[in-house]
Design an enzyme around this catalytic site. Structure first.
Site, PDB file in Angstrom:
ATOM      1  N   PRO A  12     -20.412   5.865  13.409  1.00  0.00           N
ATOM      2  CA  PRO A  12     -20.262   4.772  14.365  1.00  0.00           C
ATOM      3  C   PRO A  12     -18.827   4.320  14.569  1.00  0.00           C
ATOM      4  O   PRO A  12     -18.031   4.272  13.623  1.00  0.00           O
ATOM      5  CB  PRO A  12     -21.093   3.642  13.733  1.00  0.00           C
ATOM      6  CG  PRO A  12     -21.264   4.019  12.314  1.00  0.00           C
ATOM      7  CD  PRO A  12     -21.234   5.508  12.264  1.00  0.00           C
ATOM      8  N   ASN A  13     -18.552   4.003  15.807  1.00  0.00           N
ATOM      9  CA  ASN A  13     -17.269   3.440  16.272  1.00  0.00           C
ATOM     10  C   ASN A  13     -16.138   4.449  16.353  1.00  0.00           C
ATOM     11  O   ASN A  13     -15.073   4.141  16.900  1.00  0.00           O
ATOM     12  CB  ASN A  13     -16.836   2.234  15.414  1.00  0.00           C
ATOM     13  CG  ASN A  13     -17.817   1.087  15.519  1.00  0.00           C
ATOM     14  OD1 ASN A  13     -18.160   0.676  16.617  1.00  0.00           O
ATOM     15  ND2 ASN A  13     -18.298   0.606  14.389  1.00  0.00           N
ATOM     16  N   ARG A  20      -8.078   1.047  19.451  1.00  0.00           N
ATOM     17  CA  ARG A  20      -7.864  -0.150  18.631  1.00  0.00           C
ATOM     18  C   ARG A  20      -7.425   0.281  17.238  1.00  0.00           C
ATOM     19  O   ARG A  20      -7.655   1.402  16.827  1.00  0.00           O
ATOM     20  CB  ARG A  20      -9.181  -0.947  18.508  1.00  0.00           C
ATOM     21  CG  ARG A  20      -9.793  -1.373  19.826  1.00  0.00           C
ATOM     22  CD  ARG A  20      -9.157  -2.608  20.411  1.00  0.00           C
ATOM     23  NE  ARG A  20      -9.342  -3.772  19.553  1.00  0.00           N
ATOM     24  CZ  ARG A  20     -10.427  -4.562  19.580  1.00  0.00           C
ATOM     25  NH1 ARG A  20     -11.403  -4.301  20.407  1.00  0.00           N
ATOM     26  NH2 ARG A  20     -10.515  -5.595  18.770  1.00  0.00           N
ATOM     27  N   TYR A  25      -6.038   3.678  11.867  1.00  0.00           N
ATOM     28  CA  TYR A  25      -6.693   4.956  12.167  1.00  0.00           C
ATOM     29  C   TYR A  25      -5.833   5.917  12.981  1.00  0.00           C
ATOM     30  O   TYR A  25      -6.282   7.012  13.313  1.00  0.00           O
ATOM     31  CB  TYR A  25      -8.015   4.693  12.900  1.00  0.00           C
ATOM     32  CG  TYR A  25      -8.989   3.867  12.080  1.00  0.00           C
ATOM     33  CD1 TYR A  25      -9.428   4.331  10.837  1.00  0.00           C
ATOM     34  CD2 TYR A  25      -9.444   2.633  12.516  1.00  0.00           C
ATOM     35  CE1 TYR A  25     -10.306   3.580  10.065  1.00  0.00           C
ATOM     36  CE2 TYR A  25     -10.322   1.865  11.755  1.00  0.00           C
ATOM     37  CZ  TYR A  25     -10.736   2.342  10.533  1.00  0.00           C
ATOM     38  OH  TYR A  25     -11.601   1.600   9.766  1.00  0.00           O
ATOM     39  N   ASN A  76     -17.563  12.516   8.779  1.00  0.00           N
ATOM     40  CA  ASN A  76     -16.958  11.189   8.656  1.00  0.00           C
ATOM     41  C   ASN A  76     -18.043  10.196   9.065  1.00  0.00           C
ATOM     42  O   ASN A  76     -18.273   9.955  10.250  1.00  0.00           O
ATOM     43  CB  ASN A  76     -15.729  11.026   9.549  1.00  0.00           C
ATOM     44  CG  ASN A  76     -15.081   9.662   9.341  1.00  0.00           C
ATOM     45  OD1 ASN A  76     -15.689   8.756   8.776  1.00  0.00           O
ATOM     46  ND2 ASN A  76     -13.844   9.517   9.800  1.00  0.00           N
ATOM     47  N   ALA A  79     -18.649   3.553   8.862  1.00  0.00           N
ATOM     48  CA  ALA A  79     -19.119   2.508   7.936  1.00  0.00           C
ATOM     49  C   ALA A  79     -20.444   2.870   7.267  1.00  0.00           C
ATOM     50  O   ALA A  79     -20.783   2.307   6.219  1.00  0.00           O
ATOM     51  CB  ALA A  79     -19.237   1.181   8.669  1.00  0.00           C
ATOM     52  N   GLU A 100     -16.868  15.305   2.826  1.00  0.00           N
ATOM     53  CA  GLU A 100     -16.769  13.941   3.356  1.00  0.00           C
ATOM     54  C   GLU A 100     -15.319  13.718   3.793  1.00  0.00           C
ATOM     55  O   GLU A 100     -14.387  14.105   3.076  1.00  0.00           O
ATOM     56  CB  GLU A 100     -17.150  12.947   2.249  1.00  0.00           C
ATOM     57  CG  GLU A 100     -17.017  11.492   2.645  1.00  0.00           C
ATOM     58  CD  GLU A 100     -17.231  10.557   1.441  1.00  0.00           C
ATOM     59  OE1 GLU A 100     -17.361  11.046   0.297  1.00  0.00           O
ATOM     60  OE2 GLU A 100     -17.230   9.333   1.680  1.00  0.00           O
ATOM     61  N   HIS A 102     -12.415  11.002   5.706  1.00  0.00           N
ATOM     62  CA  HIS A 102     -12.024   9.691   6.240  1.00  0.00           C
ATOM     63  C   HIS A 102     -10.593   9.737   6.731  1.00  0.00           C
ATOM     64  O   HIS A 102      -9.721  10.334   6.079  1.00  0.00           O
ATOM     65  CB  HIS A 102     -12.153   8.601   5.170  1.00  0.00           C
ATOM     66  CG  HIS A 102     -13.546   8.452   4.678  1.00  0.00           C
ATOM     67  ND1 HIS A 102     -14.524   7.842   5.429  1.00  0.00           N
ATOM     68  CD2 HIS A 102     -14.138   8.876   3.541  1.00  0.00           C
ATOM     69  CE1 HIS A 102     -15.661   7.890   4.763  1.00  0.00           C
ATOM     70  NE2 HIS A 102     -15.458   8.519   3.610  1.00  0.00           N
ATOM     71  N   ARG A 109      -8.571   0.043   0.480  1.00  0.00           N
ATOM     72  CA  ARG A 109      -8.898  -1.028   1.425  1.00  0.00           C
ATOM     73  C   ARG A 109      -9.834  -2.057   0.772  1.00  0.00           C
ATOM     74  O   ARG A 109      -9.841  -2.212  -0.440  1.00  0.00           O
ATOM     75  CB  ARG A 109      -9.478  -0.395   2.694  1.00  0.00           C
ATOM     76  CG  ARG A 109      -8.475   0.570   3.366  1.00  0.00           C
ATOM     77  CD  ARG A 109      -9.028   1.193   4.622  1.00  0.00           C
ATOM     78  NE  ARG A 109      -9.281   0.181   5.649  1.00  0.00           N
ATOM     79  CZ  ARG A 109      -9.988   0.421   6.757  1.00  0.00           C
ATOM     80  NH1 ARG A 109     -10.478   1.638   6.972  1.00  0.00           N
ATOM     81  NH2 ARG A 109     -10.180  -0.536   7.647  1.00  0.00           N
TER      82      ARG A 109
END
Ligand code: CA2
Length: 147
Positions: A12-13, A20, A25, A76, A79, A100, A102, A109
């Protein structure tokens, strides 16, 4: 002979990348990431398929559809990384290598990002390298496939 397929899954996103939070990112778009991954896969004799979804069930469906068809998965989960046990369970019954991935380094974080429910069912994790990480993850699955 057809090339083995690597499924790149984006959670998601991630469709908003480049719009943004470039300080977290980067400025590359999701299309840029897919393009880099496709080139990295091609250099290793692999084909790449990409699925992005903002819905957990659609990602689970994509993992199920990869069984017996795709050689490896780079994921990826966005969240969903931190709580989506259905994605954990789906990856657990996928036969090939799973990496995995990211863009950021969740371990550096907020505390809630420090837990990954995907890590226990992945062969390894690439995190914190932005766009470069996509190439690293494809290389990792290519090496695992080469044995
Ligand atoms: O660092 C990563 O790749 C993450 O998987 C990205 C997820 C985050 O929840 C994970 O903890 C780490 C979030 C992706 C959101 O992407 C956006 C892109 C542009 C604008 C807003 C969000």
């Amino acid at each position: 002979m057809s090339q083995p397929i690597v499924l790149l899954l984006s959670g998601p996103n991630l469709n908003l990348l480049g719009e943004r939070q470039p300080e977290v990112y980067g400025t590359a778009t999701l299309d840029d990431h897919v393009e880099a991954s496709t080139a990295a896969a091609s250099a290793r004799g692999l084909a790449l398929e990409h699925v992005q979804s903002n819905h957990e069930g659609e990602l689970v469906d994509a993992i199920h559809a990869a069984r017996g068809r795709c050689a490896a998965i780079v994921v990826n989960p966005g969240a969903f990384t931190h709580y989506a046990w259905a994605i954990h369970d789906a990856l657990a019954v996928f036969d090939g290598p799973v990496v995995e991935l990211h863009l950021s380094n969740p371990a550096s974080r907020e505390p809630w990002r420090h837990t990954s429910v995907v890590a226990p069912v992945a062969d390894g994790t690439v995190a914190g390298f932005g766009l470069l990480g996509y190439r690293m993850a494809i290389d990792a699955v290519a090496n695992l496939l080469d044995g």
